[in-house]
Design a protein around this motif. Sequence first.
Motif, PDB file in Angstrom:
ATOM      1  N   ALA A   1       0.835  -1.206   0.000  1.00 47.35           N
ATOM      2  CA  ALA A   1       0.000   0.000   0.000  1.00 47.35           C
ATOM      3  C   ALA A   1       0.867   1.252   0.000  1.00 47.35           C
ATOM      4  CB  ALA A   1      -0.923  -0.004   1.212  1.00 47.35           C
ATOM      5  N   VAL A   2       1.934   1.251   0.790  1.00 44.90           N
ATOM      6  CA  VAL A   2       2.840   2.401   0.834  1.00 44.90           C
ATOM      7  C   VAL A   2       3.574   2.554  -0.491  1.00 44.90           C
ATOM      8  CG1 VAL A   2       4.888   3.363   1.952  1.00 44.90           C
ATOM      9  CG2 VAL A   2       3.124   2.249   3.331  1.00 44.90           C
ATOM     10  N   ARG A   3       4.083   1.443  -1.006  1.00 42.58           N
ATOM     11  CA  ARG A   3       4.809   1.510  -2.275  1.00 42.58           C
ATOM     12  C   ARG A   3       3.915   1.966  -3.415  1.00 42.58           C
ATOM     13  NH1 ARG A   3       8.230  -4.170  -1.492  1.00 42.58           N
ATOM     14  NH2 ARG A   3      10.095  -3.203  -0.563  1.00 42.58           N
ATOM     15  N   ALA A   4       2.663   1.510  -3.412  1.00 44.23           N
ATOM     16  CA  ALA A   4       1.731   1.908  -4.471  1.00 44.23           C
ATOM     17  C   ALA A   4       1.435   3.402  -4.400  1.00 44.23           C
ATOM     18  CB  ALA A   4       0.439   1.105  -4.359  1.00 44.23           C
TER      19      ALA A   4
ATOM     20  N   ALA B   1      -5.462   4.646   4.300  1.00 39.99           N
ATOM     21  CA  ALA B   1      -4.321   3.823   4.701  1.00 39.99           C
ATOM     22  C   ALA B   1      -3.810   4.248   6.079  1.00 39.99           C
ATOM     23  CB  ALA B   1      -3.208   3.931   3.662  1.00 39.99           C
ATOM     24  N   GLU B   2      -3.864   5.566   6.360  1.00 39.23           N
ATOM     25  CA  GLU B   2      -3.477   6.042   7.686  1.00 39.23           C
ATOM     26  C   GLU B   2      -4.370   5.424   8.753  1.00 39.23           C
ATOM     27  OE1 GLU B   2      -2.862  10.221   8.333  1.00 39.23           O
ATOM     28  OE2 GLU B   2      -2.345  10.550   6.239  1.00 39.23           O
ATOM     29  N   LEU B   3      -5.659   5.393   8.465  1.00 43.55           N
ATOM     30  CA  LEU B   3      -6.589   4.804   9.426  1.00 43.55           C
ATOM     31  C   LEU B   3      -6.341   3.309   9.578  1.00 43.55           C
ATOM     32  CD1 LEU B   3      -9.901   6.640   8.482  1.00 43.55           C
ATOM     33  CD2 LEU B   3      -8.611   6.871  10.594  1.00 43.55           C
ATOM     34  N   GLU B   4      -6.075   2.628   8.456  1.00 48.60           N
ATOM     35  CA  GLU B   4      -5.782   1.202   8.523  1.00 48.60           C
ATOM     36  C   GLU B   4      -4.584   0.944   9.440  1.00 48.60           C
ATOM     37  OE1 GLU B   4      -7.293  -1.369   7.208  1.00 48.60           O
ATOM     38  OE2 GLU B   4      -8.449  -0.724   5.467  1.00 48.60           O
TER      39      GLU B   4
END
Length: 377
Positions: free
Chosen positions: A67-70, A111-114
């Motif tokens: 997710a971060v890389r994407a 993503a931050e919430l995840e």
Amino acid sequence: MRADVEAAAADIEQSVGLLRRRLDWEPALRKLDELNARAEDPTLWDRPSDAQALMRERTKLATQVEAVRALERERQDTLDFAELAEMEGDQASLEEAAATLKALKDRAGRAELEALLSGEADPNDAYVEINSGAGGTESADWALMLTRMYTRWATAHGMSVDVLEETAGETAGLKSATLQVKGLNAYGWLKTEAGVHRLVRISPFDSNARRHTSFASVWVYPVVDDTIVIEINPADVRTDTYRASGAGGQHINKTDSAVRLTHIPTGIAVACQTQRSQHQNRENAWQMLRARLYEAELQRREEAQAALEDAKTDIGWGHQIRSYVLQPYQLVKDLRTEVETSDTQGVLDGDLDAFMGASLSQRVGATRDAGGSFADP
């Protein structure tokens, strides 16, 4: 327009930096390499329970890293596209880049919430129980509306939903329903929905078109796997069988195949009626009971910690968490976080992320900084 592109790109970069810090990036990459190597061990599945635990851990970490890389990759690609569009004076392409970055910014926020879903059961699938309150047909219809709302939310997020139990209302709607939502972090998100939900509207069942207030409760608990041992004394459990009342064709209504288990010391009760076999329903009900008792233990821990911090939030039955007003005005308001929206139809169609996100942030003590991203508490 270029300023909008740069601002959105900066926000995404800030989110990526936060996600890297929360993951402890370099150790996380080393851990993922280690898990990948262990997953290739041909003897791993000689111990199925260990193998399943490893694969779950690997899937979760791999998903977080990708997710971060994407986000990084798509941010840079879109910036390159925007730069080219600006050089060529292509306003339409520049607007397209701005829209892409806006959507990417929303993904980064999610993503931050995840990343805040760090509870031991947060990654698990979830059971969602919905029960109508006092109010007859109107409340039963409200329970049906909530069932639809959570089903649509789950589907929109790539999760699947199984209906485990359904008891129809006398005229319309549902007295109760139990859903199993399957997907990564299903419990982590849905646990924020536990509590009493209040509906105010002109009742379609009232010939005088009067305004009615209805209540329904939502209870959420995690699906637990065989690696989590929940000891239950069979002598403490009462088993009742009854004739299923939901969908299932002629057969399901001819036999007492439905099963209800009641854990006498705690009063916790679960029911399953979706299978034609009483044996299968009994197995599913025991799985649900184990999950309920596990969730009760998690909640006891959470409440104890919250009491120490003097920040306890009541989420059980009898505590209203959200109000949905359809008449005389349109407003959905969460009473815990003060988040509200006038898009009532969107919420009832499953657009719950703003409410879930705010509640989740409140639970973990996260706050937003001036730039709009989550800061460490």
